[in-house]
Design a protein around this motif. Structure first.
Motif, mmCIF file in Angstrom:
data_model
loop_
_atom_site.group_PDB
_atom_site.id
_atom_site.type_symbol
_atom_site.label_atom_id
_atom_site.label_comp_id
_atom_site.label_asym_id
_atom_site.label_seq_id
_atom_site.Cartn_x
_atom_site.Cartn_y
_atom_site.Cartn_z
ATOM 1 N N CYS A 1 3.659 -1.726 -5.984
ATOM 2 C CA CYS A 1 4.680 -1.998 -4.968
ATOM 3 C C CYS A 1 4.302 -1.439 -3.600
ATOM 4 C CB CYS A 1 6.038 -1.475 -5.420
ATOM 5 S SG CYS A 1 6.104 0.298 -5.674
ATOM 6 N N MET A 2 3.645 -0.296 -3.546
ATOM 7 C CA MET A 2 3.240 0.274 -2.260
ATOM 8 C C MET A 2 2.125 -0.560 -1.626
ATOM 9 S SD MET A 2 5.198 2.750 -1.546
ATOM 10 C CE MET A 2 6.554 1.973 -2.408
ATOM 11 N N HIS B 1 1.888 -3.747 -2.005
ATOM 12 C CA HIS B 1 2.612 -4.920 -1.511
ATOM 13 C C HIS B 1 3.232 -4.621 -0.135
ATOM 14 C CE1 HIS B 1 5.021 -8.571 -1.634
ATOM 15 N NE2 HIS B 1 6.072 -7.831 -1.329
ATOM 16 N N VAL B 2 3.802 -3.446 0.024
ATOM 17 C CA VAL B 2 4.421 -3.061 1.297
ATOM 18 C C VAL B 2 3.375 -3.042 2.409
ATOM 19 C CG1 VAL B 2 5.520 -1.136 2.533
ATOM 20 C CG2 VAL B 2 6.329 -1.785 0.256
ATOM 21 N N GLN C 1 2.377 -6.615 3.313
ATOM 22 C CA GLN C 1 3.442 -7.301 4.038
ATOM 23 C C GLN C 1 3.562 -6.805 5.468
ATOM 24 O OE1 GLN C 1 5.146 -10.091 3.059
ATOM 25 N NE2 GLN C 1 3.576 -9.943 1.483
ATOM 26 N N LEU C 2 3.393 -5.503 5.681
ATOM 27 C CA LEU C 2 3.434 -4.958 7.036
ATOM 28 C C LEU C 2 2.315 -5.562 7.882
ATOM 29 C CD1 LEU C 2 4.356 -3.045 9.290
ATOM 30 C CD2 LEU C 2 2.907 -1.289 8.264
#
Length: 132
Positions: free
Chosen positions: A51-52, A54-55, A58-59
């Motif tokens: 998940c990190m 993915h963040v 996305q940023l």
């Protein structure tokens, strides 16, 4: 195995790992991280489903950056490369690992801090990842 009076050990050793093979993998992983980390203006080392990671992706996508993404769980020496990244991160989380302009920036904490304090966009521009 027995220790002789001279301090030397004699006997049969079973099930050892070839030191040269382990060293070769580590060098291969180090060279792969170095090569991939400098292959594009922005490179993200990631693990599928993290998940990190993915963040971070996305940023960067949201800022208009098209990073090279290396999914370590799909690489031949991914585990060894993750070990190299762990060492680069100073014993912190090894993924996500972000390289900008061929230099190790850090993980999600460093990327987010740079974004919040306004230093990320100029860094990305200097690396040629952003045109505006």
């Amino acid at each position: 195995m027995k220790m002789k009076e001279s301090g030397k050990i004699e006997g049969e050793v079973v099930g050892t790992t070839e030191v040269g093979e382990v060293q070769e993998k580590r060098e291969t992983a180090y060279e792969a991280v170095r090569r991939l980390g400098s292959s594009n203006a922005v490179v993200v080392f990631s693990i599928s489903g993290c998940c990190m990671c993915h963040v971070v992706k996305q940023l960067l996508f949201g800022l208009g950056v098209g990073p090279t993404i290396v999914e370590l769980d799909k690489e031949k020496y991914g585990f060894e490369m993750q070990s190299v990244l762990y060492q680069l991160a100073g014993g912190q989380h090894s993924v996500p690992a972000v390289f900008v302009g061929g230099k190790f920036l850090g993980g999600i904490e460093t990327l987010m801090a740079s974004h919040i304090n306004g230093t990320l966009v100029p860094l990305l521009k200097a690396a040629g990842a952003l045109w505006l």
